[in-house]
Design an enzyme around this catalytic site. Structure first.
Site, short mmCIF file in Angstrom:
data_model
loop_
_atom_site.label_atom_id
_atom_site.label_comp_id
_atom_site.label_asym_id
_atom_site.label_seq_id
_atom_site.Cartn_x
_atom_site.Cartn_y
_atom_site.Cartn_z
N ASN A 23 21.69 41.90 -26.72
CA ASN A 23 21.95 40.51 -27.08
C ASN A 23 23.35 40.30 -27.65
O ASN A 23 23.88 39.20 -27.61
CB ASN A 23 20.90 40.00 -28.08
N GLN A 30 16.88 39.10 -22.91
CA GLN A 30 18.21 38.61 -22.52
C GLN A 30 18.42 38.57 -21.00
O GLN A 30 19.46 38.13 -20.54
CB GLN A 30 19.30 39.46 -23.18
N ALA A 64 10.81 32.12 -23.32
CA ALA A 64 11.23 30.98 -22.50
C ALA A 64 12.54 30.36 -22.97
O ALA A 64 13.36 29.91 -22.16
CB ALA A 64 10.14 29.91 -22.51
N THR A 113 -5.88 29.44 -28.43
CA THR A 113 -5.72 28.33 -27.47
C THR A 113 -4.31 28.34 -26.89
O THR A 113 -3.33 28.49 -27.63
CB THR A 113 -6.00 26.99 -28.19
N CYS A 160 20.41 36.48 -34.68
CA CYS A 160 19.18 36.93 -35.34
C CYS A 160 19.49 37.66 -36.62
O CYS A 160 18.64 37.85 -37.45
CB CYS A 160 18.39 37.83 -34.41
N1 PMP Z 1 14.81 40.86 -27.93
C1 PMP Z 1 16.09 40.51 -27.73
C2 PMP Z 1 17.00 41.44 -26.99
C3 PMP Z 1 16.54 39.27 -28.17
O1 PMP Z 1 17.82 38.92 -27.97
C4 PMP Z 1 15.66 38.41 -28.86
C5 PMP Z 1 16.12 37.08 -29.38
N2 PMP Z 1 17.35 37.10 -30.05
C6 PMP Z 1 14.33 38.83 -29.05
C7 PMP Z 1 13.96 40.06 -28.56
C8 PMP Z 1 13.34 37.99 -29.78
O2 PMP Z 1 13.06 36.81 -29.08
P1 PMP Z 1 12.31 35.60 -29.82
O3 PMP Z 1 13.14 35.25 -31.01
O4 PMP Z 1 12.29 34.54 -28.80
O5 PMP Z 1 10.96 36.07 -30.19
#
Ligand code: PMP
Length: 397
Positions: A150, A178, A199, A239, A325
């Site tokens: 990422n 990614q 998504a 659900t 993140c």
């Molecule tokens: N794996 C990777 C390589 C990501 O870049 C991300 C999101 N930054 C995630 C997992 C987690 O995805 P999400 O936040 O949509 O759960």
């Protein structure tokens, strides 16, 4: 100055077609797909159509799709679910550059008695296959490797790693968060047992994703994380998020249509950006530029200019400081450090990820803004905070 969105690896805008497809399921079509009445049946049919569209994009069959809340849940589900049933094999092999939704569950597994091996990467963020071949053995339950990083966008040698896992009787999981809508994916061809996707990284809505679970042995080798109703073959009860799932399906339909054209156009924007920024700011380093990367991702180090300072000087540019993140975390990115980039350079790194909505004029405006901000910041810096010449050259342009 208008905002320019250059953070598509953090999230993407919902495509207008996706919003259009979701609207009925946020208003009049509110049935529960598990209900037997007509409204319920219509919701179920909508989810099944979306399931087919997701399966077509990722190259698998519809009954191998398990809807979840996103890649984080899918990653946790696969690691916890497989290791819970692995009675003899007590090793998990992954890499040093995984997203926290892999590395944190791995940390918990290590505390619980599993041996966790994090494969190193080279200065282009590529996993060494020789090291991997030694690490993956008959004691390995699962090998989990991200499809693309990422932060720097580097694509992993997935087929080779999956083959190594299979040769030792281990299962293979790909965190494909990614990859979706950026490069072609075929779970069947790549030989994955499991793969995670979200998504919202592919012009769909937030809060919905999938875990691909291959039929047969792989399905039998995973336990559910949650217990409840029998939805999703009892692997992910609860659900279904019907509007989210419908939106995800539409995003996948569009991605299939646009994949080749998007890849070429967005790759072109990235190339012209990298050429222009290197011309204007010769001290700039483009990280992992010698590896195969996602078309829109570029990771830039501007020696001597902390990412936070650069970003504060151009607030209208929506770019990432390494990884969205990790934002708010005081230490520099673990990915850049694993690539051998020294701390003081990692702090001076930003991530730009181009996407469907960007144009050549966005590239020009971004280059100009960065150059202007860098010049302004450097003019205020004391001489001794300039780059260490020993390091210059290790990160190739
Ligand atoms: N794996 C990777 C390589 C990501 O870049 C991300 C999101 N930054 C995630 C997992 C987690 O995805 P999400 O936040 O949509 O759960």
């Amino acid at each position: 100055m208008n905002e320019i969105y250059l953070d598509h690896n953090a999230t993407t805008p919902c495509a207008p077609e996706v919003i259009e497809a979701m609207l009925p399921y946020l208003s009049r079509e509110y049935g529960n797909p598990s209900s037997l009445h007509r409204m319920g049946r219509r919701a179920l049919i909508a989810c099944d159509c979306a399931r087919d569209l997701v399966a077509q994009l990722i190259g698998c069959s519809s009954d191998e799709i398990v809807f979840t809340s996103g890649a984080t849940e899918s990653n946790n589900m696969v690691l916890a679910g497989v290791t819970a049933l692995a009675t003899k094999r007590k090793k998990v092999v992954t890499t040093m550059v995984e997203h926290k939704s892999i590395s944190e569950p791995c940390r918990a597994l290590a505390t619980g008695g599993f041996e966790v091996v994090q494969l190193p990467v080279d200065d282009n963020c590529v996993v060494d296959l020789g090291v991997a071949a030694n690490a993956i053995d008959e004691n390995t339950a699962i090998v989990s490797v991200q499809g693309a990083n990422n932060e720097v966008g580097v694509l992993a040698p997935l087929k080779e790693l999956a083959a190594m896992a299979h040769a030792k009787g281990a299962l293979f999981h790909c965190d494909g968060a990614q990859l979706l809508s950026k490069v072609p994916v075929s779970c069947d061809d790549a030989g994955f047992e499991y793969a995670s996707f979200s998504a919202h990284k592919a012009y769909g809505p937030k809060g919905v994703g999938i875990l691909f679970v291959r039929k047969g042995t792989a399905r039998a080798a995973i336990e559910p994380l949650l217990r409840g109703g029998g939805q999703e073959g009892a692997l992910r009860p609860g659900t279904l998020n019907v509007p989210g799932i419908v939106g995800f399906g539409e995003a996948c339909r569009l991605a299939r249509q646009k994949l080749a054209e998007d890849g070429e156009r967005i790759g072109g924007l990235r190339s012209s950006f990298e050429e222009a920024i290197a011309r204007i700011l010769p001290s700039v380093r483009i990280n992992a530029s010698h590896a195969e990367r996602l078309p829109g991702t570029t990771s830039l180090t501007i020696p001597g200019i902390p990412a936070t300072m650069l970003m504060a000087n151009m607030p209208y540019l929506c770019i990432g400081d390494g990884s969205a993140c990790n934002s708010g975390a005081p230490e520099p990115s673990h990915v850049l450090l694993a690539m051998g980039i020294p701390w003081e350079y990692a702090e001076c790194t930003v991530r730009i990820s181009f996407g469907r909505g960007n144009s050549p004029s966005d590239v020009d405006a971004t280059v100009r803004s960065i150059a202007r901000a860098a010049e302004r910041i450097l003019s205020l810096m004391p001489e001794n905070s300039m780059p260490n010449p020993e390091y210059v050259g290790r990160v190739q342009l």
